[in-house]
Design an enzyme around this catalytic site. Sequence first.
Site, PDB file in Angstrom:
ATOM      1  N   PRO A 299     -32.825  36.657  46.575  1.00 37.47           N
ATOM      2  CA  PRO A 299     -33.953  37.090  47.422  1.00 37.47           C
ATOM      3  C   PRO A 299     -33.582  38.342  48.221  1.00 37.47           C
ATOM      4  O   PRO A 299     -32.544  38.382  48.857  1.00 37.47           O
ATOM      5  CB  PRO A 299     -34.172  35.898  48.360  1.00 37.47           C
ATOM      6  CG  PRO A 299     -33.450  34.749  47.727  1.00 37.47           C
ATOM      7  CD  PRO A 299     -32.330  35.343  46.940  1.00 37.47           C
ATOM      8  N   GLU A 300     -34.429  39.361  48.123  1.00 39.92           N
ATOM      9  CA  GLU A 300     -34.220  40.596  48.880  1.00 39.92           C
ATOM     10  C   GLU A 300     -35.346  40.709  49.907  1.00 39.92           C
ATOM     11  O   GLU A 300     -36.108  39.765  50.104  1.00 39.92           O
ATOM     12  CB  GLU A 300     -34.212  41.788  47.917  1.00 39.92           C
ATOM     13  CG  GLU A 300     -33.110  41.679  46.855  1.00 39.92           C
ATOM     14  CD  GLU A 300     -33.130  42.816  45.845  1.00 39.92           C
ATOM     15  OE1 GLU A 300     -33.218  43.984  46.246  1.00 39.92           O
ATOM     16  OE2 GLU A 300     -33.079  42.520  44.634  1.00 39.92           O
TER      17      GLU A 300
ATOM     18  N   HIS B 158     -30.441  19.468  45.188  1.00 43.48           N
ATOM     19  CA  HIS B 158     -29.743  20.498  45.972  1.00 43.48           C
ATOM     20  C   HIS B 158     -30.395  20.745  47.326  1.00 43.48           C
ATOM     21  O   HIS B 158     -30.314  21.839  47.860  1.00 43.48           O
ATOM     22  CB  HIS B 158     -29.640  21.816  45.200  1.00 43.48           C
ATOM     23  CG  HIS B 158     -29.034  21.647  43.842  1.00 43.48           C
ATOM     24  ND1 HIS B 158     -27.707  21.324  43.662  1.00 43.48           N
ATOM     25  CD2 HIS B 158     -29.584  21.741  42.600  1.00 43.48           C
ATOM     26  CE1 HIS B 158     -27.460  21.237  42.354  1.00 43.48           C
ATOM     27  NE2 HIS B 158     -28.575  21.472  41.697  1.00 43.48           N
TER      28      HIS B 158
END
Length: 285
Positions: free
Chosen positions: A2-3, A103
């Site tokens: 993710p940016e 997770h």
Amino acid sequence: MPELPEVETVVRLIAPRIAGRTITRAVLRPRSLYRTGSLPVAALAGGRVERVERLGKAIVVRMSGTRRGADVLVFHLGMTGRLVDRTVAKDARSAGAVRAPRHRHGRFVFDDGNELWYVDPRRFGYVFVGPAEALRARLHIGPDPFEVTPRELAARLGGRRSPIKALLLDQRIVSGIGNIYPDEILHRAKIHPARAGDSVADRAADLLRAARAVLTRAIRHRGTTLRDYRTPDGRSGGFQDLLRVYGREGQRCPRCGAGVRRIVLAGRGTHFCARCQRPPRAQRG
Ligand SMILES: [Zn+2]
């Protein structure tokens, strides 16, 4: 990974859902997910969410009424991290209890019954709880392309001999940019990714204009989903269909029609158009 556009999308989605709410319970494990120096997330219990912001690629939740020194809750999503809004996940399934995703390492329960889950299969992300002051310095987050001025960026690139692609990945120089967007930004600015930072300093204004245009457009499309990234309400981004060079090796440059090439720079696959983006002088000829 993710940016800036993906993280901005996450912030915009969760902010209205958790602002003003009180955290009644918070759990995070394993301990290795904590950034060094963090307080335990339990220090947030009883605290109220004042607002949610983005700092580079980090999500910053500003709190009040928490245990001393626990002013902020920070999520850095690393490679595969994501936040899931339980209520939205439940709505999407329309009925019954929502099963916890695999997770799921973090669980933040709010006074309205909603929960925010931190999910991270590869666990390269981190969570930090601590004081608000000197947060940027502590987390090594420089100004992002919407904050830095052309003059500041030129100063940050000046004297640097590393390739501009590598410098754009350095979060202390300019934050928010990771794997995909540097290639798109450099293509738009017609700058070859292997050029030394110093040689690009005088084009800082062009570079910044390109960065803002690419990132703004990507935010509008809720970011790019190539593999893992999903918004907190479980949707994919839409910008992957609009990429011009990233992952398009061998296809035509949408601007000039030449072939898109791929090289490895700073250990990353790097895509560019050899016609639009002229190579550095040493490599010509
Ligand atoms: Zn081209």
